[in-house]
Write a protein that holds these residues in place. Structure first.
Motif, PDB file in Angstrom:
ATOM      1  N   ILE A 165       0.770   0.714  13.613  1.00 38.54           N
ATOM      2  CA  ILE A 165       0.718   0.739  12.178  1.00 38.54           C
ATOM      3  C   ILE A 165       0.977   2.023  11.460  1.00 38.54           C
ATOM      4  CG2 ILE A 165      -0.902   0.232  10.180  1.00 38.54           C
ATOM      5  CD1 ILE A 165      -2.376  -1.728  11.902  1.00 38.54           C
ATOM      6  N   ILE A 166       1.987   2.267  10.822  1.00 36.53           N
ATOM      7  CA  ILE A 166       2.212   3.495  10.286  1.00 36.53           C
ATOM      8  C   ILE A 166       2.254   3.684   8.990  1.00 36.53           C
ATOM      9  CG2 ILE A 166       4.347   5.088  10.040  1.00 36.53           C
ATOM     10  CD1 ILE A 166       5.395   3.122  12.648  1.00 36.53           C
ATOM     11  N   ARG A 167       1.585   4.709   8.279  1.00 42.13           N
ATOM     12  CA  ARG A 167       1.368   5.018   7.042  1.00 42.13           C
ATOM     13  C   ARG A 167       2.186   6.290   6.750  1.00 42.13           C
ATOM     14  NH1 ARG A 167      -4.630   5.289   5.199  1.00 42.13           N
ATOM     15  NH2 ARG A 167      -4.624   6.489   6.778  1.00 42.13           N
ATOM     16  N   GLY A 168       3.168   6.064   5.899  1.00 40.13           N
ATOM     17  CA  GLY A 168       3.867   7.384   5.573  1.00 40.13           C
ATOM     18  C   GLY A 168       4.705   7.748   7.030  1.00 40.13           C
ATOM     19  N   VAL A 177      -9.002   3.408   7.158  1.00 41.73           N
ATOM     20  CA  VAL A 177      -9.256   2.460   6.025  1.00 41.73           C
ATOM     21  C   VAL A 177      -7.739   2.586   5.254  1.00 41.73           C
ATOM     22  CG1 VAL A 177     -10.297   2.126   3.944  1.00 41.73           C
ATOM     23  CG2 VAL A 177     -11.496   2.947   5.858  1.00 41.73           C
ATOM     24  N   LEU A 178      -7.192   1.629   5.010  1.00 35.59           N
ATOM     25  CA  LEU A 178      -5.981   1.506   4.062  1.00 35.59           C
ATOM     26  C   LEU A 178      -6.343   1.166   2.751  1.00 35.59           C
ATOM     27  CD1 LEU A 178      -4.071  -0.687   6.833  1.00 35.59           C
ATOM     28  CD2 LEU A 178      -3.867   1.813   6.580  1.00 35.59           C
ATOM     29  N   ASP A 179      -5.663   2.032   1.758  1.00 39.19           N
ATOM     30  CA  ASP A 179      -5.921   1.874   0.192  1.00 39.19           C
ATOM     31  C   ASP A 179      -4.954   1.130  -0.381  1.00 39.19           C
ATOM     32  OD1 ASP A 179      -8.244   3.717   0.622  1.00 39.19           O
ATOM     33  OD2 ASP A 179      -6.927   5.318   0.603  1.00 39.19           O
ATOM     34  N   GLU A 180      -5.173   0.789  -1.542  1.00 34.61           N
ATOM     35  CA  GLU A 180      -4.467   0.045  -2.566  1.00 34.61           C
ATOM     36  C   GLU A 180      -2.944   0.358  -2.818  1.00 34.61           C
ATOM     37  OE1 GLU A 180      -3.632  -3.466  -4.521  1.00 34.61           O
ATOM     38  OE2 GLU A 180      -5.588  -3.088  -3.517  1.00 34.61           O
ATOM     39  N   GLY A 181      -2.908   1.603  -2.870  1.00 35.99           N
ATOM     40  CA  GLY A 181      -1.528   2.268  -3.005  1.00 35.99           C
ATOM     41  C   GLY A 181      -0.655   2.642  -1.746  1.00 35.99           C
ATOM     42  N   MET A 220      -1.685  -3.270  -1.246  1.00 36.42           N
ATOM     43  CA  MET A 220      -0.905  -2.358  -0.637  1.00 36.42           C
ATOM     44  C   MET A 220       0.152  -3.037   0.160  1.00 36.42           C
ATOM     45  SD  MET A 220      -2.600  -1.716   3.310  1.00 36.42           S
ATOM     46  CE  MET A 220      -4.032  -2.868   2.903  1.00 36.42           C
ATOM     47  N   LYS A 221       1.271  -2.415   0.029  1.00 36.18           N
ATOM     48  CA  LYS A 221       2.534  -2.946   0.450  1.00 36.18           C
ATOM     49  C   LYS A 221       2.791  -3.006   1.936  1.00 36.18           C
ATOM     50  CE  LYS A 221       7.459  -2.898  -0.529  1.00 36.18           C
ATOM     51  NZ  LYS A 221       8.559  -1.976  -1.585  1.00 36.18           N
ATOM     52  N   ILE A 222       3.034  -4.061   2.563  1.00 30.75           N
ATOM     53  CA  ILE A 222       3.181  -4.185   4.142  1.00 30.75           C
ATOM     54  C   ILE A 222       4.403  -4.458   4.441  1.00 30.75           C
ATOM     55  CG2 ILE A 222       2.271  -5.377   6.014  1.00 30.75           C
ATOM     56  CD1 ILE A 222      -0.119  -4.098   4.320  1.00 30.75           C
ATOM     57  N   LYS A 223       5.142  -3.831   5.328  1.00 29.31           N
ATOM     58  CA  LYS A 223       6.678  -4.009   5.768  1.00 29.31           C
ATOM     59  C   LYS A 223       6.396  -4.158   7.318  1.00 29.31           C
ATOM     60  CE  LYS A 223       8.719  -0.614   2.777  1.00 29.31           C
ATOM     61  NZ  LYS A 223       9.525   0.536   2.654  1.00 29.31           N
ATOM     62  N   PRO A 276      -4.352  -6.986  -0.728  1.00 28.08           N
ATOM     63  CA  PRO A 276      -5.322  -5.758  -1.358  1.00 28.08           C
ATOM     64  C   PRO A 276      -5.758  -5.017  -0.467  1.00 28.08           C
ATOM     65  CG  PRO A 276      -5.900  -8.121  -2.004  1.00 28.08           C
ATOM     66  CD  PRO A 276      -4.856  -8.259  -0.882  1.00 28.08           C
ATOM     67  N   GLY A 277      -5.844  -3.607  -0.873  1.00 29.72           N
ATOM     68  CA  GLY A 277      -6.057  -2.536  -0.200  1.00 29.72           C
ATOM     69  C   GLY A 277      -7.615  -2.354   0.118  1.00 29.72           C
ATOM     70  N   GLY A 278      -8.110  -1.206   0.706  1.00 32.45           N
ATOM     71  CA  GLY A 278      -9.711  -1.203   0.944  1.00 32.45           C
ATOM     72  C   GLY A 278      -9.915  -1.862   2.348  1.00 32.45           C
ATOM     73  N   LEU A 279      -9.310  -1.854   3.144  1.00 32.19           N
ATOM     74  CA  LEU A 279      -9.671  -2.657   4.490  1.00 32.19           C
ATOM     75  C   LEU A 279      -9.211  -1.770   5.696  1.00 32.19           C
ATOM     76  CD1 LEU A 279      -7.299  -4.839   5.651  1.00 32.19           C
ATOM     77  CD2 LEU A 279      -7.603  -5.558   3.293  1.00 32.19           C
ATOM     78  N   ARG A 280      -9.988  -1.934   6.982  1.00 38.30           N
ATOM     79  CA  ARG A 280      -9.524  -1.219   7.973  1.00 38.30           C
ATOM     80  C   ARG A 280      -8.093  -1.981   8.603  1.00 38.30           C
ATOM     81  NH1 ARG A 280     -14.492  -0.479  12.121  1.00 38.30           N
ATOM     82  NH2 ARG A 280     -12.878  -1.514  13.076  1.00 38.30           N
ATOM     83  N   ALA A 281      -7.340  -1.051   9.293  1.00 35.44           N
ATOM     84  CA  ALA A 281      -6.173  -1.430  10.078  1.00 35.44           C
ATOM     85  C   ALA A 281      -6.445  -2.796  10.873  1.00 35.44           C
ATOM     86  CB  ALA A 281      -5.663  -0.095  10.828  1.00 35.44           C
ATOM     87  N   ASP A 282      -7.525  -2.903  11.437  1.00 34.50           N
ATOM     88  CA  ASP A 282      -7.713  -3.874  12.602  1.00 34.50           C
ATOM     89  C   ASP A 282      -7.952  -4.981  11.725  1.00 34.50           C
ATOM     90  OD1 ASP A 282      -7.861  -2.190  14.737  1.00 34.50           O
ATOM     91  OD2 ASP A 282     -10.204  -2.076  14.667  1.00 34.50           O
TER      92      ASP A 282
END
Length: 64
Positions: A36-39, A48-52, A1-4, A15-21
């Motif tokens: 933490i903002i997704r979209g 849970v934050l995913d790979e994409g 996953m991309k992190i800004k 790599p995705g598939g992990l919790r925000a904590d």
């Protein structure tokens, strides 16, 4: 996953598939001091934050 990240501004990938904590722990961030903002959605620590996903991490700001 991309992190800004902000303050300082930078980007990284994890790599995705992990919790925000867990993401915060891996990045060495205090979960209570960041948003933490997704979209357009603010996510909770147990989300849970995913790979994409593209996730933006911003510092909590307060003022008076």
């Amino acid at each position: 996953m991309k992190i800004k990240l902000h303050n300082p501004k930078r980007e990284t990938e994890i790599p995705g598939g992990l919790r925000a904590d867990e993401l915060c722990r891996r990045l060495g961030l205090n979960r209570e001091s960041v948003l933490i903002i997704r979209g357009d959605e603010l996510v909770t620590g147990d989300a849970v934050l995913d790979e994409g996903d593209t996730v933006e991490i911003r510092p909590v700001m307060s003022g008076g």
